[in-house]
Write an enzyme that holds these catalytic residues in place. Structure first.
Site, PDB file in Angstrom:
ATOM      1  N   GLY A 141       0.801  -1.222   0.000  1.00  0.00           N
ATOM      2  CA  GLY A 141       0.000   0.000   0.000  1.00  0.00           C
ATOM      3  C   GLY A 141       0.833   1.270   0.000  1.00  0.00           C
ATOM      4  O   GLY A 141       2.070   1.236  -0.020  1.00  0.00           O
TER       5      GLY A 141
ATOM      6  N   ARG B 248      -0.803 -11.266   0.731  1.00  0.00           N
ATOM      7  CA  ARG B 248      -1.480 -12.261  -0.115  1.00  0.00           C
ATOM      8  C   ARG B 248      -0.740 -12.503  -1.416  1.00  0.00           C
ATOM      9  O   ARG B 248      -0.851 -13.564  -2.016  1.00  0.00           O
ATOM     10  CB  ARG B 248      -2.911 -11.798  -0.414  1.00  0.00           C
TER      11      ARG B 248
ATOM     12  N   LEU C 191      -2.143  -2.166   6.954  1.00  0.00           N
ATOM     13  CA  LEU C 191      -3.143  -2.950   6.233  1.00  0.00           C
ATOM     14  C   LEU C 191      -4.493  -2.232   6.242  1.00  0.00           C
ATOM     15  O   LEU C 191      -4.954  -1.771   7.292  1.00  0.00           O
ATOM     16  CB  LEU C 191      -3.286  -4.317   6.911  1.00  0.00           C
TER      17      LEU C 191
ATOM     18  N   TYR D 247     -16.460   4.024   8.802  1.00  0.00           N
ATOM     19  CA  TYR D 247     -15.001   3.952   8.638  1.00  0.00           C
ATOM     20  C   TYR D 247     -14.292   4.296   9.948  1.00  0.00           C
ATOM     21  O   TYR D 247     -13.405   3.567  10.412  1.00  0.00           O
ATOM     22  CB  TYR D 247     -14.563   4.897   7.522  1.00  0.00           C
TER      23      TYR D 247
ATOM     24  N   LYS E 243     -12.022   1.789  12.570  1.00  0.00           N
ATOM     25  CA  LYS E 243     -10.658   2.137  12.966  1.00  0.00           C
ATOM     26  C   LYS E 243     -10.557   2.276  14.489  1.00  0.00           C
ATOM     27  O   LYS E 243      -9.569   1.849  15.104  1.00  0.00           O
ATOM     28  CB  LYS E 243     -10.232   3.450  12.301  1.00  0.00           C
TER      29      LYS E 243
ATOM     30  N   LEU F 139      -3.710  11.709   3.119  1.00  0.00           N
ATOM     31  CA  LEU F 139      -2.386  11.250   2.720  1.00  0.00           C
ATOM     32  C   LEU F 139      -1.998  11.752   1.333  1.00  0.00           C
ATOM     33  O   LEU F 139      -2.791  11.684   0.391  1.00  0.00           O
ATOM     34  CB  LEU F 139      -2.335   9.726   2.738  1.00  0.00           C
TER      35      LEU F 139
ATOM     36  N   ARG G 164      -8.701   8.065  -6.258  1.00  0.00           N
ATOM     37  CA  ARG G 164      -9.772   8.308  -5.295  1.00  0.00           C
ATOM     38  C   ARG G 164     -10.195   9.768  -5.446  1.00  0.00           C
ATOM     39  O   ARG G 164      -9.666  10.652  -4.765  1.00  0.00           O
ATOM     40  CB  ARG G 164      -9.296   8.045  -3.857  1.00  0.00           C
TER      41      ARG G 164
END
Length: 240
Positions: free
Chosen positions: A12, A36, A94, A146, A150, A173, A181
């Site tokens: 990420g 993964r 993650l 969301y 968190k 960020l 996005r």
């Protein structure tokens, strides 16, 4: 005694920067990335372990490393893990979005269950410090899904038996994402404008590499114990 970093979420935005920080920091001898899929780059410090985060309890870490030790270059890592002669810091960036996950249920499984599972795995394998990328506004009692998720992760991590839990709450960020996005991009423009006038400093956007650098700094500060929340404003000060 060698120092090892466990990392989840390495593919990420922050995770990639975190790997770069760990690679160039001489205090870390090994970086074990759990994911993964295999990452598209290699480094002499890096060991990649492919996992299903829903079945981490079935992972035999020493055996996984041993299977990659064909040339014998990872013998010191195997010895350290086997004899528990290591200092281990675990890092988790993650996470996903509800849109990418496909549903609130899938989002919860990734952003909550997988993070908590990785924390338990890290603790069981000797990690004493856990550093987690949360979000500004995280609150288990929030009406915003969301932020609520968190916040629940934060609470669960604080209840675990780590010597230190560092919870990093970045604002918007800045960095090069793989996916677009649009809403976030608009927010960045607005917050840069606000920050220019010195308003709402805690919402000032922060670069991915700043968050990663702050995480490594905190991981190496052995005087820090207990639970700590690090907001964007502090990360800015740490990385100026």
């Amino acid at each position: 005694m060698s120092r090892i970093a466990f990392v989840s979420g390495a593919s990420g935005l922050i995770g990639i920067q975190l790997l770069h920080q760990l690679f160039k920091n001489e205090s870390f001898d090994w970086v074990i990335s759990f994911g993964r899929r295999e990452l598209a780059f290699k480094h002499q410090k890096l060991v990649q372990v492919k996992v299903d985060f829903g079945q981490l309890d079935k992972v035999d870490l020493i055996n996984e490393v041993r299977n990659q030790n064909m040339g014998g270059d990872k013998q010191s890592l195997i010895k350290g893990l086997s004899e528990k002669a290591t200092t281990i810091c675990a890092f988790s960036s993650l996470g996903t979005t509800i849109k990418k996950a496909g549903s609130k249920e899938s989002f919860y499984r990734i952003d909550h269950d997988f993070v908590v599972s990785f924390a338990r795995f890290s603790l069981q394998n000797g990690a004493k410090r856990f550093l987690y990328v949360s979000a500004l506004g995280a609150d288990a009692q929030s009406s915003i899904f969301y932020n609520k998720v968190k916040g629940e992760v934060e609470n669960d991590l604080k209840r675990m038996d780590f010597d230190y839990v560092g919870i990093f709450q970045p604002s918007l960020l800045l960095g090069e994402r793989k996916e677009s996005r649009p809403g976030e991009e608009i927010g960045k423009v607005l917050m840069k404008f606000v920050a220019f006038f010195g308003l709402f400093k805690k919402y000032k956007p922060i670069y991915d590499h700043q968050v990663a650098k702050a995480m490594v700094q905190k991981a190496l500060n052995i005087k820090m114990t207990g639970n700590e929340t690090i907001p964007s404003s502090e990360m800015h000060k740490m990385t100026q």
